[in-house]
Design a protein around this motif. Structure first.
Motif, PDB file in Angstrom:
ATOM      1  N   ARG A  37      -9.921  35.431  57.036  1.00 49.01           N
ATOM      2  CA  ARG A  37      -9.339  34.892  55.802  1.00 49.01           C
ATOM      3  C   ARG A  37      -8.733  35.987  54.933  1.00 49.01           C
ATOM      4  NH1 ARG A  37     -11.591  29.169  53.960  1.00 49.01           N
ATOM      5  NH2 ARG A  37     -12.098  28.360  56.039  1.00 49.01           N
ATOM      6  N   GLN A  53     -10.546  26.467  62.919  1.00 54.03           N
ATOM      7  CA  GLN A  53     -11.202  27.014  61.725  1.00 54.03           C
ATOM      8  C   GLN A  53     -10.876  28.499  61.605  1.00 54.03           C
ATOM      9  OE1 GLN A  53     -15.224  25.853  62.986  1.00 54.03           O
ATOM     10  NE2 GLN A  53     -15.389  24.637  61.125  1.00 54.03           N
ATOM     11  N   THR A 110     -11.668  32.015  60.715  1.00 48.72           N
ATOM     12  CA  THR A 110     -12.961  32.673  60.538  1.00 48.72           C
ATOM     13  C   THR A 110     -13.022  33.350  59.165  1.00 48.72           C
ATOM     14  OG1 THR A 110     -12.255  34.791  61.469  1.00 48.72           O
ATOM     15  CG2 THR A 110     -13.075  33.123  63.018  1.00 48.72           C
ATOM     16  N   GLU A 111     -14.237  33.569  58.693  1.00 50.46           N
ATOM     17  CA  GLU A 111     -14.410  34.223  57.393  1.00 50.46           C
ATOM     18  C   GLU A 111     -13.751  35.601  57.389  1.00 50.46           C
ATOM     19  OE1 GLU A 111     -15.584  33.160  54.517  1.00 50.46           O
ATOM     20  OE2 GLU A 111     -15.908  31.176  55.386  1.00 50.46           O
TER      21      GLU A 111
END
Length: 214
Positions: free
Chosen positions: A119, A113, A115-116
């Motif tokens: 991004r 994933q 990470t925010e």
């Protein structure tokens, strides 16, 4: 850090995957057991369900809504997650789309994933494309631990060097990749319908229940 892909333009940067992404394995046998299975329930995606960059239309394992509620917070899949087949001698992965969102990752997979915070420098679909590069596949193949069941480890993924072009370049790559994915899906639907017709029409013709005259 030695880049895997080089030379690259001066405005590209290089980072380790573990600096940009959360990397987790799927549920263990104690998390997910035989009593959680439900043939009409929610799909669990395992290594056997990932092939040619997509998830099978008929995942082999499904679990009850109760088990999903218990496990989804930790193992539920969301759009943009990248899911790797962990227990395989062949590196295979898929990026999770709307169709797979809400399904559960299986114990034989690893989820990546972005990470925010990351991004701003790494798009999930670019990561999916990067993992298709032959040099990257060769690197990951060398990390597979051999044994009765070949396996890829989370630590080897965290150390994966990743080349980062500017976001506008990543978006261009993503647009081309998505166009190809749309074409593949469309042709897959046509092939599926044609296969169904073939299985229906030919037996009817053999039984003289249907004829075609030219």
């Amino acid at each position: 850090m030695e880049p895997l892909i080089s030379p690259t333009p001066d405005n590209w940067t290089h980072r380790r995957l573990g600096d940009l992404c959360l990397i987790h394995g799927g549920p263990s046998g104690s998390d997910l057991n035989a009593g959680d299975r439900d043939a009409e329930g929610i799909a669990v995606i395992n290594t056997v369900d990932i092939s040619d960059g997509r998830v099978s239309d008929t995942p082999k394992t499904r679990i009850s809504p109760e088990a999903l509620r218990r496990l989804s917070r930790r193992y539920g899949l969301a759009v943009g997650d990248v899911l790797l087949a962990r227990l395989s001698g062949r590196i295979n992965h898929v990026i999770i789309g709307e169709r797979e969102a809400g399904m559960l990752m299986g114990g034989s997979t690893i989820r990546i994933q972005v990470t925010e915070l990351a991004r701003g420098v790494l798009l999930p679909i670019y990561l999916h494309c990067y993992l298709m590069h032959p040099t990257v596949l060769e690197f990951l193949g060398q990390q597979v631990k051999q044994g009765v069941q070949p396996s890829l480890t989370q630590s080897s993924l965290r150390n994966l060097p990743i080349a980062l072009p500017p976001l506008d370049i990543q978006r261009e790559i993503a647009e081309v990749a998505q166009a190809f994915r749309n074409k593949i899906e469309a042709h897959g639907r046509v092939a599926g319908l044609t296969r169904q017709l073939y299985k229906q029409v030919v037996p009817q013709m053999v039984a003289n229940e249907m004829t075609f005259r030219v």
